[in-house]
Each structure stands twice: as structure tokens, then as C-alpha cells.
Enzyme design. Structure first.
Site, mmCIF file in Angstrom:
data_model
loop_
_atom_site.group_PDB
_atom_site.id
_atom_site.type_symbol
_atom_site.label_atom_id
_atom_site.label_comp_id
_atom_site.label_asym_id
_atom_site.label_seq_id
_atom_site.Cartn_x
_atom_site.Cartn_y
_atom_site.Cartn_z
ATOM 1 N N SER A 291 0.833 -1.262 0.000
ATOM 2 C CA SER A 291 0.145 -0.012 0.099
ATOM 3 C C SER A 291 0.856 1.362 0.026
ATOM 4 C CB SER A 291 -0.965 -0.112 1.135
ATOM 5 O OG SER A 291 -1.907 -0.965 1.252
ATOM 6 N N THR A 292 2.190 1.347 0.265
ATOM 7 C CA THR A 292 2.870 2.435 0.132
ATOM 8 C C THR A 292 3.038 3.042 -1.239
ATOM 9 O OG1 THR A 292 4.961 0.999 0.134
ATOM 10 C CG2 THR A 292 4.352 1.919 2.351
#
Length: 635
Positions: A291-292
Site C-alpha cells: 500500500s505504500t
């Protein structure tokens, strides 16, 4: 006629003699004037010998001048075999002292050479052994000083610093990358001997060695100590397969700290495997970012105007189907109606699938390329990886969808933090670097200075400003709440990536990551931390990496002397959170009124009286609910 012939011959002989004499004079002149130095050196080499004196390697310093790699003086054994009178006795005594066999020592003592450096058994000797050899007083046996590399902080910054071999040559890290600067020029003690090697009674000549240049790094030792401490805690508590952390100045590309686990002590590098020594994980490791990576997709979507992050809404039903493949949100049942800003805050996969569809594969992958994924960043460390990006010909709708939320591609940590720094600094993709300056060792003068290098422009300043605010809301209102620091504007994004092996996702095996930014309105530092397969903990990054990141961010605030900021996004307080309130101004108030205004705090009084003369903390500072305010009373 006869006399004339004799005179003619005499003249010819005189001319020949004069010509030969002229040639001799010219030759002598040439030798004395032009060839003297060369011939003198050749002659000198026949009867002079050099005992080498090793130069000290240049030191490595942090940005504040703290020594990270130094030298200690040791002693090494050098032999001149032709000067040794009783070779058998010398072999026996030296073998005993050095704890080797007679035959091993014999190879050196009886060697047919002018000078023999006893390697490796005679290198870097302890003072105790050196004293025993010195006491023997053997002819032809010499002890020379040598500089040995010493790392005072042991494992700290080990993979970045690297290590050196027994001959002080750089073998990895900065020691290898900048070996040409760090290596000095050897000196010598020049003595004179006859053809048999016997020392003559002439004065020795000392040629001073030239030490190597010092390196000053961009590293801040206080920030470095912080990430080292936290990584050690991670190993002790979670027993991960690996863990790493990087801190960068997003405005310059300077690396402020970098470390990983497993690590090693460069003072004793021979005790570690090649795998541990050679893998500087922040620049080498390659894995799905999770998700980064949504930071990149969001920035691209805002820049291309395919979403209105504040006003446009998206309804999350809990999943979306792409070409028959069901992609689920992490929250069962979905998040329902939300803006795209909330999509980022909630890390909602279906919302990012829609962003990917709107961008299209050509545009999304052009941004991946623009931000440097699939290529080396060019950091000045050896062993950097490139990661893996799908070729466009193999990107279908499913690959487009998964890439949008950080799966199906492979990136390195240094690529991630460099790309995110570009999003934060106004859109400039910078080349990360660790070396700041090369210094002359005696004067400290800067001989070479590294400078910030802009690789390319990526997004606009307007998009960058929007992303700085959006990432601040993720910490205040979304999944990064555990990184919130009252009084400071902290931005960030969590990441949880399922690991792949043999083309299949592993069960309960994740890489947890977090990107932290301080301060989010004008970033001075970006932190990236990742933990591979942590055990005995919740498999959510908000419970693993985020609290760790908060402790590091607090240390960064102290190290960089970052001041508190106003106007930040107020945290969405939970029932178990520590709540903070601003301390009101009660100076000049009477005791009763002051007590009423300080309803959220405990009060301690100093001295007596009815009026408040001064207060601590001062008005405007924020204090935890139930904290103590001290009031100085008077009349």
C-alpha cells in the site's frame, strides 16, 4: 711525395681522434646532465632497500564530524633473509611465538628475496607478540607499524560503511566505492646493503607515508542510532526474516540514516557469511511494495486530473471484479461512500483499482518509469538492485489493477523513498547520495563536494502540495494514527504486502512497511521502514511498523531540531488515545478563575497569594489531558 702522404695521414688521425674525443665529452655531458637521475636510481637500487611503511586509511565521519571509521596502530613482521645469520634458530623462535609450524616459518625465512613481508601470520600483531619478537634482537627481523581499520560503533551503519581486507583495501560499501580517496601513499625506511644483502653503516632514510583523504557523510549519527535501536527491538520481539529502515532529506536526496537486519560487525567481518556481508537490503532487496505504492498512484491520478480527491465520491462495496478475478478490500463489507481522499486514508484497494482504470496502463506505467522504478537510483553504494516492472505487452486489466495498489511489481526500498521524496519536494526526482565531502586530513579543507542532482521533473508543485496534505490526513484520520505526534504535522502511509514464492502468495507471510514524513507541510525528513514476515504480532502495519516509526520520528525531530507547527490536521481521537489540549493563558487571573480555565489539567501551586504571576507550561503549548500545570502565585 712521401712526406706529403705522412702529413695527410697525421691530419686524418688527428681528425678522427678529435671526433672520438668530442663524442666522449658529449656522452659524459649527457650522462651528467640528462641521464644522471635515472642512472643514479639504477645504481642506488643495487645497494638500497626499502622497508615499506603503510599509510593510514582516510577516516569516515558523519555530517557532524563524529568518527565512524578510524585507524588503530598495529605492528607487522618484515624479514630481510640475507641479513639473518642463524636462519634455523630464527625459524624456531618465530614459529613458537606466532604459533605456526617450523615449515611454515621456513617458507618466509629461507625465501630468495630482498625483503619478505610475513603474510598473513605476521600481519596486525598484538603488542604482546610484537614485544616478544623485539626482545629476540635478530638481525634481518624488523617490526614495522601498520594502521588497522577500526569501527568504533561496531555494527552501526555496517553495510553502508563496508569493510576492508588485511591489506587495507576496500571490499564493500563506501570503503570500496571511494577506495581511491581513502587509500593513501605508502612510505618507507630506506637502508643500504651490499650485494649479499648485508646492511651497510650508512644512515637510513625515512620517507613519510601520505595518509588517505577523509570522507564526510550525509549520515546523522543520532538518527542512525535511533533506527539501529528500533531494528534491534524488532529482531528481539518479532524475529523477522529481515528488517530495514532508511531516512532521507527529500529536498536534497541526502541519506540521513540507513540500516538493515541481519547485520555484521566490520571489525570481525570474517565471522559472517557472504550473504550477510554483501546484501545491503535498503538498496538490494526487491519485493512487492504493497500500500505504500498507493502514494504514487494517487499522485499520478491527481496530476492527470482523473480524480477530484476532495469532492468526488467512490462507493466501496467490499470488492471489485476485474476480468473474472475478485479483488477485495481489506475491510469486510467495504468502506461504503467515501471521497478519494478517504480512499487514500482507508487504503481501499477497490478505489485504487478505479484510479488505475482511469489512468490506463500506458499512463500509469509511464509514471512508474518517471519515478525511477525498474532502474537504479544511482546512489553512491555498490550492489544496488533494479526491481521488476511488467513490460507493457504483458499488462492486462488484472495486472493494471494490482499494480495500482502495489502488487505484481517489485521495487527496492531506495526506489520507494526516492520516488516519495519527489512527490513531497515539489516534483523533483533526485539522485540519493551518502557522501557529502572529501576532506584533506590535516587541514580539513574540502577537496570534493557532492551536490544535489535533479534527475527529472515528475509532478507539479500543486500536486505535491495536495499530496503533502493528503498524507497528513492519513496519519491524523486514517490508518497511520499510531504515528501521530501532537504539535507536529506528521504525514505517512502504511503498507502490507503479501509475499510471493514460486508464483503463489504465501499464507500469513507479509512485508509490513510504513512511510513517515516530518513535518508534512515542509518535509525535512522521510522515513521508510519495512519488516519481513514478523512473528508473534498482528499482521497489520498499523500495529507493527507505525508505532516503531513514531519513536524514530521523535528522534528525528530532536536530531534536526524541528519546531512545532500550527495548522495541522487534528487527530480523530479514539477512546484509548492520549488526548492533548492547548494550555490557556492564566497569568494575571485569580486562583479560582485559573482553576476553571485549567479544567483539563492538574494544578500545582508555588508560593502563596491570590494572583497567578507565571505559569509552566506557557500559554499556547499543548499538554496531555490530566497533565500538570504549575502556577506561581503572588499578590
Amino acid at each position: 711525395m712521401f712526406i706529403k702522404n705522412i702529413n695527410k695521414r697525421i691530419k686524418i688521425m688527428l681528425l678522427l681522434f678529435g671526433f672520438v674525443l668530442l663524442m666522449v665529452i658529449l656522452k659524459v655531458f649527457y650522462v651528467q646532465v640528462f641521464d644522471y637521475k635515472k642512472l643514479s636510481n639504477l645504481a642506488s637500487d643495487l645497494w638500497s632497500r626499502n622497508l615499506p611503511i603503510e599509510a593510514s586509511r582516510g577516516r569516515i565521519l558523519d555530517r557532524n564530524g563524529i568518527v565512524l571509521a578510524d585507524n588503530v596502530t598495529t605492528t607487522s613482521l618484515v624479514l630481510v633473509p640475507n641479513q639473518i645469520k642463524n636462519k634455523k634458530e630464527v625459524c624456531e623462535k618465530l614459529a613458537e611465538i606466532l604459533n605456526v609450524s617450523y615449515d611454515e616459518m621456513k617458507k618466509h625465512v629461507f625465501k630468495s628475496t630482498s625483503i619478505e613481508r610475513v603474510h598473513p601470520i605476521g600481519r596486525r600483531l598484538s603488542y604482546e607478540i610484537a614485544d616478544k619478537i623485539e626482545e629476540l634482537k635478530f638481525d634481518g627481523v624488523y617490526l614495522l607499524k601498520e594502521a588497522k581499520r577500526y569501527y568504533p560503533y561496531k555494527t552501526l551503519l555496517a553495510h553502508v560503511l563496508g569493510y576492508v581486507g588485511i591489506d587495507n583495501q576496500g571490499l564493500s560499501g563506501l570503503e570500496l566505492q571511494y577506495d581511491k580517496y581513502l587509500t593513501g601513499e605508502a612510505g618507507a625506511i630506506k637502508y643500504f646493503s651490499d650485494a649479499k644483502g648485508n646492511k651497510l653503516t650508512l644512515s637510513d632514510i625515512y620517507v613519510k607515508p601520505q595518509d588517505g583523504m577523509d570522507l564526510q557523510l550525509t549520515i546523522d549519527i543520532n538518527i542512525q542510532k535511533s533506527i539501529e535501536r528500533e531494528l534491534d527491538n524488532v529482531v528481539n520481539m518479532m524475529n523477522p526474516d529481515m528488517a530495514l529502515a532508511v531516512v532521507m532529506n527529500p529536498k536534497t536526496g541526502e541519506v540521513l540514516a540507513m540500516s538493515s537486519r541481519p547485520t555484521f560487525d566490520p571489525n570481525n567481518y570474517k565471522n559472517y557469511s557472504t550473504e550477510v556481508l554483501s546484501r545491503n537490503l535498503p538498496i538490494w532487496a526487491s519485493y512487492e511494495p504493497g500500500s505504500t505504492q498507493k502514494i504514487i498512484t494517487t499522485a499520478a491520478s491527481i496530476e492527470e486530473k482523473v480524480i477530484d480527491i476532495y469532492n468526488e465520491h467512490f462507493f466501496d462495496y467490499g470488492g471489485v471484479t476485474v476480468d473474472g478475478a475478485r479483488i477485495r478490500c481489506w475491510k469486510a463489507g467495504g468502506h461504503g461512500d467515501q471521497t478519494f481522499l478517504q480512499v487514500l486514508q482507508n487504503s481501499c484497494n477497490p478505489g485504487f483499482v478505479l484510479m488505475g482504470e482511469r489512468l490506463g496502463k500506458e499512463k500509469l506505467f509511464s509514471y512508474l518509469d518517471m519515478f525511477g522504478f525498474g532502474n537504479k537510483t544511482g546512489i553512491d553504494l555498490n550492489g544496488e538492485g533494479k526491481g521488476i516492472i511488467f513490460p507493457l505487452s504483458r499488462v492486462g486489466n488484472v495486472e493494471l489493477a494490482t499494480t495500482a495498489f502495489g502488487q505484481g511489481i517489485s521495487v527496492t526500498p531506495i526506489q520507494q523513498i526516492t520516488a516519495i521524496s519527489a512527490i513531497l519536494n515539489g516534483g523533483n526526482l533526485l539522485r540519493p547520495y551518502v557522501l557529502a565531502n572529501v576532506l584533506e586530513p590535516e587541514t580539513g579543507n574540502v577537496m570534493y563536494q557532492n551536490k544535489t542532482k535533479v534527475v527529472r521533473k515528475t509532478i507539479s508543485e500543486e500536486t505535491s502540495k495536495t499530496m503533502r496534505y493528503a498524507l497528513e490526513t492519513v496519519v491524523a484520520l486514517g490508518g497511520g494514527k499510531a504515528a501521530y505526534i501532537d504539535g507536529y504535522r506528521i504525514g505517512g502511509k502504511t503498507g502490507t504486502a503479501q509475499k510471493v514464492k514460486d508464483g503463489r502468495y504465501l499464507v500469513n507471510n507479509y512485508i509490513m512497511s510504513f512511510v513517515g514524513i516530518v513535518p508534512s507541510n515542509d518535509p525535512e525528513a522521510v522515513l521508510y521502514i519495512a519488516i519481513d514476515n514478523p512473528k508473534n504480532t498482528a499482521l497489520l502495519s498499523s500495529y507493527t511498523t507505525t508505532p516503531i516509526a513514531r519513536r524514530i520520528l521523535l528522534d528525528i525531530i530532536d536530531a534536526l531540531n524541528i519546531k512545532k507547527q500550527e495548522g495541522g490536521v487534528e487527530k480523530d481521537w479514539q477512546w484509548d488515545d492520549k488526548v492533548y489540549y492547548e494550555v490557556p493563558n492564566v497569568v494575571g487571573k485569580d486562583k479560582k478563575e485559573a482553576k476553571s480555565l485549567l479544567e483539563h489539567f492538574k494544578i500545582e501551586y508555588s508560593k502563596t497569594g491570590e494572583k497567578v504571576i507565571s505559569q509552566s507550561p506557557k500559554a499556547g503549548e499543548r499538554l496531555e489531558d490530566g497533565g500538570t500545570v504549575t502556577l506561581l502565585l503572588g499578590d
